[in-house]
Design a protein around this motif. Structure first.
Motif, short mmCIF file in Angstrom:
data_model
loop_
_atom_site.label_atom_id
_atom_site.label_comp_id
_atom_site.label_asym_id
_atom_site.label_seq_id
_atom_site.Cartn_x
_atom_site.Cartn_y
_atom_site.Cartn_z
N PHE A 21 0.79 -1.23 0.00
CA PHE A 21 0.00 0.00 0.00
C PHE A 21 0.82 1.27 0.00
O PHE A 21 0.56 2.18 -0.78
N TRP A 22 1.81 1.38 0.83
CA TRP A 22 2.45 2.66 1.12
C TRP A 22 3.46 3.03 0.03
O TRP A 22 4.66 2.95 0.22
N LYS A 23 2.93 3.45 -1.13
CA LYS A 23 3.79 3.70 -2.29
C LYS A 23 3.80 5.15 -2.74
O LYS A 23 4.80 5.63 -3.27
N ASP A 27 -1.44 7.58 -1.24
CA ASP A 27 -1.60 6.50 -0.26
C ASP A 27 -1.45 7.05 1.15
O ASP A 27 -2.26 6.76 2.04
N ALA A 28 -0.40 7.84 1.36
CA ALA A 28 -0.15 8.39 2.69
C ALA A 28 -1.29 9.31 3.13
O ALA A 28 -1.76 9.24 4.27
N ALA A 107 -2.97 5.67 13.55
CA ALA A 107 -1.90 6.66 13.73
C ALA A 107 -0.54 5.98 13.83
O ALA A 107 0.44 6.45 13.25
N ASN A 108 -0.47 4.87 14.56
CA ASN A 108 0.79 4.14 14.67
C ASN A 108 1.28 3.67 13.31
O ASN A 108 2.48 3.72 13.00
N ARG A 109 0.37 3.23 12.48
CA ARG A 109 0.74 2.74 11.15
C ARG A 109 1.22 3.88 10.26
O ARG A 109 2.18 3.74 9.50
N GLY A 115 6.71 7.42 7.71
CA GLY A 115 8.07 7.78 8.11
C GLY A 115 9.14 7.08 7.32
O GLY A 115 10.24 7.62 7.12
N SER A 116 8.85 5.86 6.84
CA SER A 116 9.84 5.09 6.09
C SER A 116 9.69 5.22 4.58
O SER A 116 10.50 4.68 3.83
N MET A 117 8.68 5.95 4.12
CA MET A 117 8.50 6.13 2.68
C MET A 117 9.60 7.05 2.12
O MET A 117 10.07 7.96 2.80
N ASP A 118 9.98 6.79 0.88
CA ASP A 118 11.02 7.58 0.24
C ASP A 118 10.54 9.02 0.06
O ASP A 118 9.41 9.27 -0.36
#
Length: 476
Positions: A21-23, A27-28, A107-109, A115-118
């Motif tokens: 998902f987080w691409k 998405d964010a 929120a945790n997700r 936070g780790s997305m480019d």
């Protein structure tokens, strides 16, 4: 973006879903929007009025209810016994905090995955930071909200795969507020005063919402220097202004996104609304809500006359219909409703935002903090500012300044989810007790009756959870 239903087993159902998902920035942003949708579900829980059930019903605003189980909520009979199978009962739902932990999980997700997305997938660094700031804010707000209701609750700050989920003990009430403040410091670093999209003003967090929450946390724990500093940041920003208290203009506050709005739960947009919101409980015929001859929640004329004792008060004139009945008053703050169908039995759709923090709330909160720290002249100036906005004269100076400020908050924020917590704070920090003795004596307050019990089903599911102190002595 759904979450699990089990107690504290609130992590994503599928790790693969998160991996895929987080691409993109969209998405964010969708994930962040999901936090607000989940928060709206939580605050509309318990048959549509959880926010007001917690923040108003047991206060001196509401005298009674003709609707189950809110007569029990009003009278603080919160240990009402229910059949184990009655999982749809509003009292059961109000005593559980599942929906709030779904907000926290989301929120945790967001914090973990955004936070780790480019950085390259975002328009700019500000956008990524702002979305992360919203997640820290929502987690801070939710822990603050939980802490006021139950005191100590479990603290979860990581998105964990279901296989690793486990029951958690409750932190202390102090630790819950510390967690909220810790998250808030991160949110303040990442958020700006202006939202990413102008249309999101008030209904998504920005730096103003963060300072408003900080002001409230400071007041709740009695750290009034924090409240003053946070309130000053909001006032000095010049982003928020009073709405005129004259008739039509005044109602825009409760429709939502007025110039006073600092943080609200959106449900007044074209594709939003609810048939079971607070308006369903406070409006009645002949002027409003054709389905009810009398409001489900009773506001007495005696109480309104006592509170709004000056008939020049515009808030009384424009939000209280005092002539429809000799025994009850209709509070029409939440009368922005439509009838999608014709006919006397048409179901209304209520389109009012849930107003969490607004400008006059922060002004009076600062007045409280100033009075508590010996700055009476400045406190009175703020009190008079709000009074004069409402068509009243300056405070007479007779009696307690602190009580005068809280009385003004009772008038200004009537049925907005503040009064119950204000009454708790007024006694804890200032020794003035205003709860009805038939609902809660001072001795019961000291033993913690003002905090809600955990539903027994939570205790059965989580052996590490301990019933809140007063309700542990009562039994269910």
């Amino acid at each position: 973006m759904g979450s699990c239903k089990g107690f504290l087993d609130l992590e994503p159902k599928s790790e693969a879903t998160d991996e895929n998902f987080w691409k993109t920035q969209n998405d964010a942003n969708s994930a962040v929007a999901g936090m607000y949708a989940l928060l709206r579900t939580a605050l509309n829980g318990g048959y549509g009025i959880a926010h007001y059930a917690y923040g108003d019903l047991a206060s001196d605003e509401i005298s009674s209810s003709n609707t189950y189980p809110y007569s029990h909520v009003v009278n603080m009979n919160w240990s009402l016994s229910l059949a184990a199978s009655n999982t749809g009962d509003a009292m059961y739902l109000l005593r559980r905090y599942d929906n709030f932990y779904k907000v926290i999980d989301q929120a945790n997700r967001v914090i973990k995955y955004v936070g780790s997305m480019d950085n390259s997938v975002f328009d700019n660094a500000r956008t990524k930071n702002f979305l992360l700031g919203e997640a820290y804010y929502i987690r801070a707000f939710t822990y603050f909200y939980l802490g006021r209701i139950w005191g100590g609750v479990p603290i979860l700050t990581e998105a964990i795969a279901p296989i690793y989920a486990e029951n958690q003990p409750a932190a202390t009430p102090e630790q819950v507020m510390e967690q909220s403040l810790k998250d808030l410091q991160e949110a303040k670093k990442l958020l700006d005063w202006k939202n990413l999209v102008n249309a999101d003003f008030a209904v998504r967090a920005n730096k103003g919402a963060a300072f408003a929450l900080e002001a409230h946390i400071g007041a709740w724990v009695g750290n009034y220097s924090t409240t003053i500093a946070a309130a000053d940041s909001i006032i000095d920003s010049e982003n928020y202004f009073y709405v005129s208290r004259d008739s039509i203009a005044y109602k825009t506050i409760f429709n939502g996104k007025s110039s006073e709005g600092i943080f609200e739960i959106s449900q007044s947009a074209n594709n939003e609304g609810t048939s079971v919101g607070i308006g369903d409980y406070t409006l009645a015929t002949p002027k409003y809500h054709r389905l009810h001859a009398s409001p489900k929640l009773t506001v007495t004329k005696i109480r309104v006359d006592e509170l709004f004792n000056d008939r020049a008060d515009k808030r009384r004139k424009f939000t209280m219909d005092t002539t429809v009945n000799t025994s009850f008053v209709i509070c029409n703050k939440y009368s922005n409703l439509t009838y999608p169908e014709e006919g006397n039995n048409a179901v209304p759709v209520f389109k009012n935002n849930i107003i969490i923090f607004r400008f006059s709330d922060i002004k009076l909160l600062k007045a409280e903090a100033l009075a508590a720290t010996g700055r009476a002249t400045e406190a009175k100036a703020l009190l008079d500012e709000v009074r004069m906005m409402s068509g009243l004269g300056t405070w007479s100076g007779t009696g307690s300044l602190m009580k005068a400020i809280f009385d003004e908050r009772a008038r200004e924020l009537f049925l907005e989810g503040h009064r119950y917590y204000d009454m708790v704070r007024l006694y804890k920090h200032h020794g003035i007790y205003e709860f009805l003795s038939t609902r809660m004596s001072q001795e019961q307050f000291q033993r913690g009756k003002y905090r809600w019990p955990f539903d027994p089903s939570l205790l059965n599911q989580n052996p590490l959870l301990i019933q809140t102190p007063f309700w542990a002595t009562v039994g269910f």
